[in-house]
Design an enzyme around this catalytic site. Structure first.
Site, mmCIF file in Angstrom:
data_model
loop_
_atom_site.group_PDB
_atom_site.id
_atom_site.type_symbol
_atom_site.label_atom_id
_atom_site.label_comp_id
_atom_site.label_asym_id
_atom_site.label_seq_id
_atom_site.Cartn_x
_atom_site.Cartn_y
_atom_site.Cartn_z
ATOM 1 N N THR A 12 0.815 -1.218 0.000
ATOM 2 C CA THR A 12 0.000 0.000 0.000
ATOM 3 C C THR A 12 0.849 1.270 0.000
ATOM 4 O O THR A 12 0.444 2.286 -0.560
ATOM 5 C CB THR A 12 -0.949 -0.016 1.223
ATOM 6 O OG1 THR A 12 -1.801 -1.158 1.083
ATOM 7 C CG2 THR A 12 -1.812 1.221 1.298
ATOM 8 N N SER A 56 1.385 -7.475 -1.115
ATOM 9 C CA SER A 56 2.103 -8.515 -0.372
ATOM 10 C C SER A 56 1.474 -9.906 -0.430
ATOM 11 O O SER A 56 2.185 -10.890 -0.252
ATOM 12 C CB SER A 56 2.395 -8.073 1.056
ATOM 13 O OG SER A 56 1.267 -7.988 1.852
ATOM 14 N N THR A 87 1.549 -4.697 4.064
ATOM 15 C CA THR A 87 1.403 -5.078 5.475
ATOM 16 C C THR A 87 0.746 -6.447 5.663
ATOM 17 O O THR A 87 0.884 -7.059 6.715
ATOM 18 C CB THR A 87 0.598 -4.020 6.243
ATOM 19 O OG1 THR A 87 -0.672 -3.866 5.602
ATOM 20 C CG2 THR A 87 1.311 -2.697 6.283
ATOM 21 N N ASP A 88 0.015 -6.928 4.635
ATOM 22 C CA ASP A 88 -0.711 -8.197 4.809
ATOM 23 C C ASP A 88 0.216 -9.367 5.135
ATOM 24 O O ASP A 88 -0.113 -10.216 5.959
ATOM 25 C CB ASP A 88 -1.514 -8.542 3.545
ATOM 26 C CG ASP A 88 -2.672 -7.594 3.303
ATOM 27 O OD1 ASP A 88 -2.942 -6.735 4.174
ATOM 28 O OD2 ASP A 88 -3.317 -7.703 2.240
HETATM 29 N N1 ASP Z 1 -2.999 -5.485 0.618
HETATM 30 C C1 ASP Z 1 -1.869 -4.621 0.831
HETATM 31 C C2 ASP Z 1 -0.591 -5.436 0.752
HETATM 32 O O1 ASP Z 1 -0.336 -6.159 1.692
HETATM 33 C C3 ASP Z 1 -1.987 -3.976 2.129
HETATM 34 C C4 ASP Z 1 -0.795 -3.183 2.553
HETATM 35 O O2 ASP Z 1 0.162 -2.985 1.855
HETATM 36 O O3 ASP Z 1 -0.838 -2.735 3.652
HETATM 37 O O4 ASP Z 1 0.145 -5.308 -0.187
#
Ligand code: ASP
Length: 326
Positions: A12, A56, A87-88
């Site tokens: 993100t 991710s 973050t995932d």
């Molecule tokens: N869905 C996104 C990912 O993990 C969420 C994020 O980056 O926080 O790439």
């Protein structure tokens, strides 16, 4: 000034809202992100590298190991490394790097919960905080750290706990190991990394099964028959499973497939304190290996790394004895 390398992988922090589909998608390379944070090069000499631009959930164990090897090489040249990541699955990649990379220099993972198209994009603050910490002497010898929302966590313990809050990363057993205030990292206690697995390859064929009441052996048997190389079971409480699953446990262990037991509880470690059928004692007697206080996804990462090193169940047991509590 310290030389800091920022490795961008996507997530993100690199996303913008696509107006046509009204949803966020990866859009920015490292330079685009740094252009939004003009003062970051007052902290250190910043070097930037684009590893990938993926969300991710698209990262694979093989990519994680490739990243880890790259970090090991770059850490010989740079004073500190920052990795931006979605973050995932950030906790999984950060833990794999923590397990397999043995540098004393700071390695910091960070990301963002909001894309740069949203009000309150947290990418800038998180990246600056991560660079500050990567450039600090006090972050040395601590293994891989995760910095989000001003908190410093160790990669082995941190987990994403909330789907949308900026305050989502938590180390549920003992909390963050430090924080960043007024442009300076502080550590609550002297913490040193206790796990390392020397690997050149990773075994990605590891299954993760969560227990629930009344489950039987069929899912485990299906995994074994489909060629899984190891299984992590998220048991109940301190590490107990429904008795109907036991034929699956025996089926796997008789075929030399390691089974790691962790808990579906969000805190605490597993133990062999219950002797009934399917209790922790019964399971360890059958050859199941206790996975400490790791959550299921982290135990799976550790088993993938362990299987890249050895297939010997006794050796794998020794690897899982390296824990974060004494
Ligand atoms: N869905 C996104 C990912 O993990 C969420 C994020 O980056 O926080 O790439």
């Amino acid at each position: 000034m310290k030389n800091i390398l920022i490795i961008f992988t996507g997530g993100t922090i690199s996303m913008k809202r696509d107006k046509n589909i009204n949803a966020s998608v990866p859009s920015m390379c490292g330079k685009d992100i740094l252009d939004l944070i003009p003062n970051v090069d007052n902290i250190a000499n910043i070097h930037c590298m684009d590893f990938s631009t993926i969300p991710s959930p698209h990262i694979t164990p093989e990519k994680m190991l490739e990243l880890s090897k790259m970090i090991s090489e770059k850490a010989k040249v740079y004073d500190g490394i920052v990795v931006t990541h979605g973050t995932d699955s950030l906790e999984e990649t950060a833990y794999l790097v923590d397990l397999t990379c043995n540098t004393s220099n700071p390695v910091i993972f960070t990301g963002a919960m909001k894309s740069s198209s949203e009000l309150g994009w947290d990418g800038a603050a998180n990246l600056v905080t991560a660079v500050l910490t990567a450039a600090s002497e006090s972050a040395k010898n601590k293994g891989v750290l995760v910095i989000m929302n001003g908190e410093i966590h160790c990669a082995a313990q941190v987990t994403k706990t909330n789907t949308h809050s900026l305050d989502t990363f938590k180390s549920l057993d003992f909390g963050p190991i430090g924080f960043v205030d007024n442009n300076k990292p502080y550590f609550y206690f002297d913490y040193s990394k206790s796990e390392y697995i020397s690997v050149s390859k990773i075994e990605s064929g590891v299954s993760l099964i969560k227990c629930a009441c009344g489950m039987d052996y069929k899912l485990i048997k299906f995994c074994v028959d489909s060629g899984t190389k190891g299984i992590v079971i998220e048991g109940m409480g301190s590490g107990n499973i429904p008795p109907g699953m036991l034929p699956g446990i025996d089926y796997a262990i008789n075929r030399n497939i390691p089974i790691i037991l962790v808990s579906r509880c969000i805190t605490g470690k597993v133990s062999d304190s219950y002797g009934y059928k399917g209790g922790g004692k019964d399971l360890t007697n059958r050859g199941v290996i206790l996975g400490g206080n790791l959550n299921g996804q982290k135990a799976r990462i550790k088993l993938m790394a362990a299987l890249g090193f050895t297939n010997d169940l006794c050796e794998i047991k020794k690897i899982f004895k390296q824990n974060y509590y004494k």
